[in-house]
Design an enzyme around this catalytic site. Structure first.
Site, PDB file in Angstrom:
ATOM      1  N   TYR A 327      -8.605   4.923  -3.898  1.00 11.01           N
ATOM      2  CA  TYR A 327      -9.336   4.076  -3.197  1.00 11.01           C
ATOM      3  C   TYR A 327      -8.183   3.511  -2.296  1.00 11.01           C
ATOM      4  CZ  TYR A 327     -12.178   4.108  -7.439  1.00 11.01           C
ATOM      5  OH  TYR A 327     -12.702   4.665  -8.554  1.00 11.01           O
ATOM      6  N   CYS A 441     -11.270  -6.718  -7.059  1.00 13.13           N
ATOM      7  CA  CYS A 441     -11.797  -7.850  -6.307  1.00 13.13           C
ATOM      8  C   CYS A 441     -13.089  -8.221  -7.251  1.00 13.13           C
ATOM      9  CB  CYS A 441     -12.242  -7.289  -4.747  1.00 13.13           C
ATOM     10  SG  CYS A 441     -13.296  -6.070  -4.827  1.00 13.13           S
TER      11      CYS A 441
HETATM   12  N1  SAH Z   1      -6.342  -0.372  -1.006  1.00 12.56           N
HETATM   13  C1  SAH Z   1      -6.864  -0.376   0.164  1.00 12.56           C
HETATM   14  C2  SAH Z   1      -8.600  -0.289   0.357  1.00 12.56           C
HETATM   15  C3  SAH Z   1      -9.093  -1.008  -0.952  1.00 12.56           C
HETATM   16  S1  SAH Z   1     -10.942  -1.495  -0.382  1.00 12.56           S
HETATM   17  C4  SAH Z   1      -6.371  -1.364   1.171  1.00 12.56           C
HETATM   18  O1  SAH Z   1      -5.700  -2.497   0.803  1.00 12.56           O
HETATM   19  O2  SAH Z   1      -6.449  -1.324   2.191  1.00 12.56           O
HETATM   20  C5  SAH Z   1     -11.740  -0.202  -1.409  1.00 12.56           C
HETATM   21  C6  SAH Z   1     -11.657   1.115  -0.804  1.00 12.56           C
HETATM   22  O3  SAH Z   1     -12.288   2.222  -1.581  1.00 12.56           O
HETATM   23  C7  SAH Z   1     -12.339   1.270   0.640  1.00 12.56           C
HETATM   24  O4  SAH Z   1     -11.503   1.833   1.583  1.00 12.56           O
HETATM   25  C8  SAH Z   1     -13.480   2.094   0.497  1.00 12.56           C
HETATM   26  O5  SAH Z   1     -13.751   3.040   1.385  1.00 12.56           O
HETATM   27  C9  SAH Z   1     -12.987   3.079  -0.700  1.00 12.56           C
HETATM   28  N2  SAH Z   1     -13.871   3.807  -1.593  1.00 12.56           N
HETATM   29  C10 SAH Z   1     -14.959   3.170  -2.133  1.00 12.56           C
HETATM   30  N3  SAH Z   1     -15.629   4.149  -3.010  1.00 12.56           N
HETATM   31  C11 SAH Z   1     -14.677   5.216  -3.124  1.00 12.56           C
HETATM   32  C12 SAH Z   1     -14.635   6.418  -4.120  1.00 12.56           C
HETATM   33  N4  SAH Z   1     -15.810   6.542  -4.935  1.00 12.56           N
HETATM   34  N5  SAH Z   1     -13.503   7.062  -3.953  1.00 12.56           N
HETATM   35  C13 SAH Z   1     -12.643   6.794  -3.202  1.00 12.56           C
HETATM   36  N6  SAH Z   1     -12.679   5.872  -2.272  1.00 12.56           N
HETATM   37  C14 SAH Z   1     -13.453   4.945  -2.449  1.00 12.56           C
END
Ligand code: SAH
Length: 486
Positions: A327, A441
Site C-alpha cells: 500500500y 489509520c
Molecule cells: N504509504 C503511502 C500511502 C498510504 S494510503 C503514503 O504514505 O503515501 C493507502 C494506499 O493504499 C493508497 O495509496 C491506496 O491507493 C492504496 N491501496 C488501497 N487498496 C489497496 C490494495 N488492495 N492493494 C494495494 N494498494 C492499495
C-alpha cells in the site's frame, strides 16, 4: 421517555465517533459536542431499545476538559468533531480509543496492550496543519456564490473561507476565485440539477517548499475569461501551479480524469525530513516529492515525518534487509527506508501513484527500490507462489532476488481504513519476515489484523499513536511485530 423530551445528563464517557455519553434512567445517550465531565440538558432525537441520541441544549456545568472552539462553525461543520475538547483531552481520547479497540475487537488483554504502548505523539500546534483542502462551491439562500465545507451528514455548504485546520493561504485563493465568479458571472455547479460550472477548488501547499497549487474542478471543458482568473491567482505569493480539472459526471468523486495546467508548473514539490525518534527533532536527512493535483500525499506533513520516522525505527534496518512496502502510494515510506535497506519493493493499486513513486525515486537518486502496480493481496501471493512453482526463471528478477522477495526481512503495511485483505495477511505470515511494521489509520481494522498476525506466529512489540488529524476523531498508529520464534 420519548422523542423531544429534554433530559439532564452528566457526560461520563465518549464514543468512538467523539460524541459524549451520559446515562439517564439506566440508558446511554450519545450527545455530540459534549465533553466528559459536562453537566448538560439535551433533547432526545432518537430512541433505540438500549440507547438513544440527544441534541445538546444547554451546558449547565462545563467540564474542565472543555475549551471554546476556535471556529464559529465547529458545531455545524462536518469536518471537526472535537474542537470543544482541550487538545490534551483529545490525545487522551485517541489513545484510549486505540487501546479500547485492540482489547474489544482484537481480543488482547489490557495489560498486554499497556505493556507495549508508548505515549501518543501529539502535534506542537493542532491547527493550520493540513496541506490539502477541497472546497465545494455552491450558492447560499440568497443566491450568492459561496465556498466552504459541508455541514455534518449533508451536502449543504457552510460558507467559510477560513477553516482553522487549513493553511492561511487558502483564504486568499478562495476569495480570488469567488470574486472572479462574481465579476465574470460564472456559475457554481448544483448537484440537484447537474447544471452550473465550478464544482470544487482544490488547494495544496508545500509546507517546506512554500509552493502553492490551485486546481479548479469544473463541470465543463473550459472557463469563460480564463485569463481573468489566472491574473488574480498568480499574484498570490507562493503560487506555482494553476490548473483546471474536468469532471462532468454526476458523482461524489471530486476529481475527474482530465487536468490542464493554465499557468505555471504541473506539479509542486515538498520535502519530508527524517526525525530523531528520541525527541522527534528533525535531522538533516530528507526526501523530496513531486505532487500533482491527483497524487495521494499525506495531509499533515509534520506529523507524517514523525510517523514514518517511527515506522523506520520499528523496521530496525541495518542496510542488509529486503523490505516490502505494501500500500505504498507515491512511495513515501519506501523512499524513507531505501537508503537504510538492501532493497525495497513497493506495491500500490493506483497506477498513477506508482508512476509518481518511480519519479520520486529518480528525483532522490534512489535506485534500490522497485514498484509494482496491483493489489497487495494479489501481488504478494503471486511472488510467493512464483518462487516455489517456477523458481522465478520467467521473471526479470534473478534467483537471488526472488529468494529475498519470497522471504523478506521486513514487511511494512499502510493500508486504507478497511485494513489488509485476509489473503495478504496469510501470505505475510507464510513469508515469515522477522518484523512486520503496521501503520494504520483505523484502530478497529488494525485490531482484527493484529489478532490474525499474532495467531500466525507474531508478537506485538511496540505500538504508538501519532495524531495526524487534530480536532477530528481520526488517528494514526504505528505498530511493530516480531516473529515469536526469534
Ligand atoms: N504509504 C503511502 C500511502 C498510504 S494510503 C503514503 O504514505 O503515501 C493507502 C494506499 O493504499 C493508497 O495509496 C491506496 O491507493 C492504496 N491501496 C488501497 N487498496 C489497496 C490494495 N488492495 N492493494 C494495494 N494498494 C492499495
Amino acid at each position: 421517555m420519548q422523542k423531544n423530551d429534554v433530559i439532564e445528563l452528566t457526560i461520563t464517557d465518549i464514543g468512538v465517533d467523539g460524541a459524549g455519553i451520559g446515562k439517564y434512567n439506566g440508558m446511554a445517550f450519545f450527545v455530540k459536542d459534549t465533553v466528559i465531565g459536562d453537566v448538560i440538558t439535551a433533547k432526545i432525537t432518537k430512541l433505540k431499545k438500549h440507547y438513544g441520541y440527544a441534541r445538546l441544549m444547554e451546558i449547565k456545568e462545563a467540564s474542565p476538559k472543555r475549551v471554546e472552539p476556535r471556529c464559529m462553525y465547529a458545531r455545524a461543520c462536518g469536518g471537526c468533531q472535537l474542537q470543544q475538547m482541550s487538545y490534551e483531552s483529545q490525545l487522551e481520547f485517541k489513545e484510549q480509543k486505540i487501546k479500547g479497540n485492540l482489547v474489544r475487537l482484537g481480543g488482547f488483554s489490557q495489560e498486554e496492550i499497556d505493556d507495549v504502548t508508548e505515549p501518543i505523539v501529539g502535534m506542537e500546534y493542532p491547527f493550520e496543519y493540513r496541506n490539502k483542502a477541497q472546497f465545494p462551491v455552491g450558492y447560499d439562500k440568497e443566491g450568492n456564490v459561496v465556498t466552504g465545507f459541508y455541514a455534518g451528514r449533508t451536502h449543504n455548504i457552510i460558507a467559510n473561507t477560513n477553516c482553522p485546520l487549513g493553511v492561511r493561504e487558502n483564504q486568499e485563493i478562495l476569495e480570488a476565485v469567488l470574486s472572479y465568479m462574481r465579476e465574470e458571472q460564472v456559475s457554481a455547479y448544483e448537484e440537484s440539477t447537474g447544471k452550473g460550472l465550478i464544482r470544487h477548488i482544490l488547494i495544496r501547499y508545500g509546507f517546506d517548499s512554500k509552493e502553492l497549487m490551485a486546481c479548479i474542478i469544473i463541470n465543463g471543458k473550459a472557463l469563460p475569461k480564463e485569463r481573468a482568473l489566472v491574473e488574480k491567482l498568480k499574484k498570490i505569493p507562493g503560487m506555482k501551479s494553476i490548473s483546471l480539472n474536468v469532471n462532468m459526471k454526476n458523482t461524489n468523486v471530486i476529481l475527474g480524469e482530465e487536468t490542464r495546467t493554465l499557468w505555471g508548473a504541473d506539479t509542486i514539490t515538498d520535502r519530508l525530513y527524517l526525525r530523531d525518534v528520541r525527541d522527534f527533532s528533525r535531522t538533516k536527512t530528507s526526501t523530496v516529492y513531486k505532487i500533482s493535483p491527483q497524487s495521494f500525499y499525506q495531509v499533515n506533513p509534520l506529523q507524517t515525518e514523525k510517523l514514518y520516522s517511527l515506522a523506520l525505527d520499528y523496521a530496525g534496518l541495518t542496510g542488509k534487509e529486503t523490505v516490502w512496502d505494501l500500500y505504498c502510494g507515491i512511495g513515501t515510506i519506501s523512499l524513507f527506508m531505501a537508503p537504510r535497506a538492501k532493497k525495497v519493493y513497493g506495491v500500490e493499486i493506483v497506477p498513477q501513484a506508482v508512476c509518481d513513486a518511480r519519479e520520486n525515486a529518480r528525483l532522490n537518486g534512489i535506485d534500490n527500490v522497485e514498484f509494482f502496480v496491483g493489489k497487495a493481496e494479489e501481488v504478494l501471493p503471486e511472488f510467493y507462489g512464483k518462487g516455489s512453482a517456477s523458481g522465478g526463471t520467467d521473471a526479470s528478477e534473478s534467483m537471488e532476488d526472488m529468494k529475498d522477495m519470497r522471504h523478506p526481512d521486513v514487511i511494512v503495511v499502510d493500508p486504507p481504513r478497511k485494513g489488509c485483505d485476509g489473503k495478504c495477511i496469510d501470505t505475510m505470515i507464510k513469508m515469515r519476515p522477522e518484523r512486520i511494521v503496521y501503520v494504520s489509520c483505523d484502530s478497529a481494522t488494525l485490531a482484527r489484523d493484529l489478532r490474525a498476525l499474532v495467531d500466525g506466529g507474531y508478537e506485538v512489540r511496540r505500538m504508538r499513536g501519532v495524531d495526524q488529524f487534530g480536532m477530528t476523531v481520526h488517528t494514526e498508529v504505528a505498530c511493530c511485530l516480531q516473529r515469536k520464534d526469534l
